[in-house]
Each structure stands twice: as structure tokens, then as C-alpha cells.
Write a protein that holds these residues in place. Structure first.
Motif, PDB file in Angstrom:
ATOM      1  N   PHE A 114      15.040  -1.099  -2.081  1.00  0.00           N
ATOM      2  CA  PHE A 114      13.870  -1.820  -1.569  1.00  0.00           C
ATOM      3  C   PHE A 114      12.817  -2.098  -2.637  1.00  0.00           C
ATOM      4  O   PHE A 114      11.822  -2.777  -2.364  1.00  0.00           O
ATOM      5  N   THR A 115      13.004  -1.578  -3.848  1.00  0.00           N
ATOM      6  CA  THR A 115      11.957  -1.684  -4.865  1.00  0.00           C
ATOM      7  C   THR A 115      11.584  -3.134  -5.174  1.00  0.00           C
ATOM      8  O   THR A 115      10.407  -3.512  -5.135  1.00  0.00           O
TER       9      THR A 115
ATOM     10  N   LYS B 272      10.869   2.775   3.391  1.00  0.00           N
ATOM     11  CA  LYS B 272      11.067   4.186   3.047  1.00  0.00           C
ATOM     12  C   LYS B 272      11.767   4.299   1.696  1.00  0.00           C
ATOM     13  O   LYS B 272      12.777   3.648   1.448  1.00  0.00           O
ATOM     14  N   GLY B 273      11.200   5.120   0.833  1.00  0.00           N
ATOM     15  CA  GLY B 273      11.829   5.394  -0.456  1.00  0.00           C
ATOM     16  C   GLY B 273      11.703   4.282  -1.475  1.00  0.00           C
ATOM     17  O   GLY B 273      12.348   4.319  -2.527  1.00  0.00           O
ATOM     18  N   ALA B 274      10.842   3.275  -1.217  1.00  0.00           N
ATOM     19  CA  ALA B 274      10.747   2.118  -2.109  1.00  0.00           C
ATOM     20  C   ALA B 274      10.242   2.477  -3.504  1.00  0.00           C
ATOM     21  O   ALA B 274      10.484   1.748  -4.468  1.00  0.00           O
ATOM     22  N   LYS B 275       9.545   3.613  -3.626  1.00  0.00           N
ATOM     23  CA  LYS B 275       9.015   4.020  -4.930  1.00  0.00           C
ATOM     24  C   LYS B 275      10.040   4.778  -5.772  1.00  0.00           C
ATOM     25  O   LYS B 275       9.811   5.021  -6.955  1.00  0.00           O
ATOM     26  N   ARG B 276      11.159   5.154  -5.159  1.00  0.00           N
ATOM     27  CA  ARG B 276      12.163   5.918  -5.899  1.00  0.00           C
ATOM     28  C   ARG B 276      12.919   5.017  -6.879  1.00  0.00           C
ATOM     29  O   ARG B 276      13.114   3.834  -6.627  1.00  0.00           O
TER      30      ARG B 276
ATOM     31  N   ALA C  26       0.845  -1.191   0.000  1.00  0.00           N
ATOM     32  CA  ALA C  26       0.000   0.000   0.000  1.00  0.00           C
ATOM     33  C   ALA C  26       0.880   1.241   0.000  1.00  0.00           C
ATOM     34  O   ALA C  26       1.845   1.321   0.773  1.00  0.00           O
ATOM     35  N   GLY C  27       0.573   2.184  -0.862  1.00  0.00           N
ATOM     36  CA  GLY C  27       1.321   3.436  -0.881  1.00  0.00           C
ATOM     37  C   GLY C  27       1.100   4.205   0.415  1.00  0.00           C
ATOM     38  O   GLY C  27      -0.024   4.287   0.915  1.00  0.00           O
ATOM     39  N   TYR C  28       2.170   4.736   0.960  1.00  0.00           N
ATOM     40  CA  TYR C  28       2.089   5.481   2.220  1.00  0.00           C
ATOM     41  C   TYR C  28       2.310   6.968   1.996  1.00  0.00           C
ATOM     42  O   TYR C  28       1.683   7.800   2.623  1.00  0.00           O
ATOM     43  N   SER C  29       3.200   7.287   1.121  1.00  0.00           N
ATOM     44  CA  SER C  29       3.468   8.676   0.754  1.00  0.00           C
ATOM     45  C   SER C  29       3.973   8.650  -0.685  1.00  0.00           C
ATOM     46  O   SER C  29       3.864   7.635  -1.376  1.00  0.00           O
ATOM     47  N   GLU C  30       4.508   9.754  -1.135  1.00  0.00           N
ATOM     48  CA  GLU C  30       4.978   9.828  -2.522  1.00  0.00           C
ATOM     49  C   GLU C  30       6.038   8.772  -2.825  1.00  0.00           C
ATOM     50  O   GLU C  30       6.095   8.231  -3.933  1.00  0.00           O
ATOM     51  N   ASN C  31       6.879   8.462  -1.835  1.00  0.00           N
ATOM     52  CA  ASN C  31       7.994   7.546  -2.075  1.00  0.00           C
ATOM     53  C   ASN C  31       7.998   6.292  -1.216  1.00  0.00           C
ATOM     54  O   ASN C  31       8.790   5.381  -1.466  1.00  0.00           O
TER      55      ASN C  31
END
Length: 258
Positions: free
Chosen positions: A50-51, A41-45, A17-22
């Protein structure tokens, strides 16, 4: 690791689930902690370490740190992504179903090593071509019911304990097989192929990997799958069949179109 709030454990991602922008919040089933929620933290970057480990079904070695009542992923090394599952509708539907089954039936921080091992092995099986995915899922359900303490009685009559074996009558309300004498006093009896009864016992006595190598015809697979859906629906109040219903509807539509 020098910090009582830090733990290294293998885990499978059951939900993202998305938590914030990243950032991403992961619901995971882990070997060392059972079901946990952790933030990556930062998995969407782009190029985040962590991606890969934050994708649905991914199997990784995680290092988690407890902070303010929630775990945070501080290291993740992918073991198997199971990314190919997302390209196969059948595999994705069955994998989604068993993941929700594990998620909805597990308490936070309650370990079950047998369940963890079976979950990982089943994802491997679902990712392989040639696997009878419906049969494997039905076998998973039966073994899962055993691990959860709601296993149907398959080797004797669930009411009188008769063990002659000369019957194949199942009653969901009574929790398993019933003999002909007891069945006469019951409603909603389900007559099974005697081979299905033997198959259920075989599944319960063997590892899911061993079970997967059994040659089971479609009629028995359908009978077992239908029975287990009815049984799980009766004994699990939070059963989620959405992904399977979509799959069945699509398959029915395809048959009609053909």
C-alpha cells in the motif's frame, strides 16, 4: 465481489495522516464513492503493497471494505503516482490547492464523475513540463465552480439578461458579467479585457485537456487567476489559499533577490 461491503473504485489521495506506527489514514476522492476516508494498514512498513498508493496525489485502483463505519484498503494497484509533482514547487502548490478545494467542498459518499475526471486530468497536466500551471489552475477553478453550482454568469448580464455581448464588466456580488446599464447602479465592478470574457466561456464549454492547449498570454492568465481567487473566496467559505500564498510569497522574494 461477493461482499456487499466491498467495492472496487479508482481514487486519488487528497490527504494523508499517520494513524499509528505503521498505519495511514487516507482522504481520497473516488470515482465510485466520492470523498471517503480509509485506513491503509501497514502502509508505513517497508515493502508494504500500500505504500505507493498511500502517497499524496497518487491515483490508484482501490478495493475498499466497509468496517465499523470506516473503509479499509484491502488492495491497491497504482495507476499513476504523480511523484514528480513533489519536486516542482509550482506544481506541488497548485496540486495541493486543488486537492484541498475538492476535499473541503465535497460531502462524504457523494459522487461527481465530471469532477473526478477533471481532477485526474489536471494532476496529469500539472505533472507535465511546459504546462502553464497558473492558467490550468484558474481554468480548474472556473469549471469547478460550474460543477458545484456556483458558476459565474459569463455570456449575458447576470441582472437583466442582456446578451448583446458588448461589455466586459464583472461584479462578484451579482455573480458574473453585468451590462453597462446595470453596472451604473453597482459598486465594486471589475473591468475585464474582453478576451478574458471570451476565454471564460471557452473554458466552460471545453474539457480541461482541450483548454490546456490554448495559447493564453500572461496578462490574461493573471487577470483570470486574480478574478477566480476573488470569486471563489466570496462564494466558498472554507477556501484554503495557504499553499498558493506561500508560492506567491516565494516567487515575490525570488524576484526581489534578482
Amino acid at each position: 465481489m461477493g461482499n456487499i461491503n466491498t467495492i472496487s473504485t479508482q481514487g486519488v489521495v487528497l490527504r494523508t495522516a499517520g494513524y499509528s506506527e505503521n498505519d495511514v489514514v487516507l482522504t481520497m476522492y473516488t470515482r465510485g464513492l466520492g470523498k471517503v476516508t480509509a485506513i491503509a494498514k501497514g502502509a508505513k512498513r517497508n515493502r508494504s503493497p500500500f505504500t505507493a498508493s498511500s502517497q499524496l496525489f497518487s491515483f490508484s485502483e482501490f478495493v475498499l471494505k466497509k468496517q465499523r463505519g470506516m473503509y479499509r484498503v484491502i488492495q491497491a494497484d497504482i495507476i499513476k503516482s504523480f511523484y514528480d509533482i513533489s519536486y516542482d514547487l509550482d506544481a506541488f502548490s497548485y496540486a495541493s490547492y486543488i486537492s484541498r478545494l475538492v476535499e473541503n467542498s465535497s460531502l462524504e459518499n457523494q459522487t461527481n464523475h465530471r469532477l473526478f475526471n477533471m481532477l485526474v486530468k489536471t494532476l496529469y497536466l500539472l505533472s507535465e513540463k511546459g504546462t502553464d500551471k497558473e492558467f490550468i489552475t484558474a481554468a480548474f477553478e472556473l469549471k469547478f465552480s460550474d460543477y458545484m453550482g456556483i458558476c459565474p454568469v459569463v455570456d449575458v448580464c447576470s441582472l437583466c439578461g442582456d446578451d448583446t455581448g458588448n461589455y466586459s464588466i464583472f461584479n462578484i456580488e451579482e455573480g458574473g458579467m453585468v451590462c453597462k446599464r446595470c453596472a451604473g447602479n453597482l459598486q465594486n465592478n471589475i473591468i475585464l479585457d474582453v478576451t478574458t470574457k471570451k476565454l471564460m466561456k471557452y473554458i466552460l464549454e471545453n474539457d480541461i485537456e482541450t483548454v490546456s492547449r490554448a495559447k493564453v498570454n500572461r496578462i490574461l492568465t493573471k487577470e483570470l487567476s486574480k478574478l477566480m481567487k476573488k470569486y471563489m473566496t466570496a462564494y466558498m467559505s472554507n477556501l484554503n489559499l495557504k499553499s498558493l500564498n506561500i508560492l506567491y510569497d516565494l516567487n515575490h522574494y525570488k524576484k526581489g533577490a534578482d
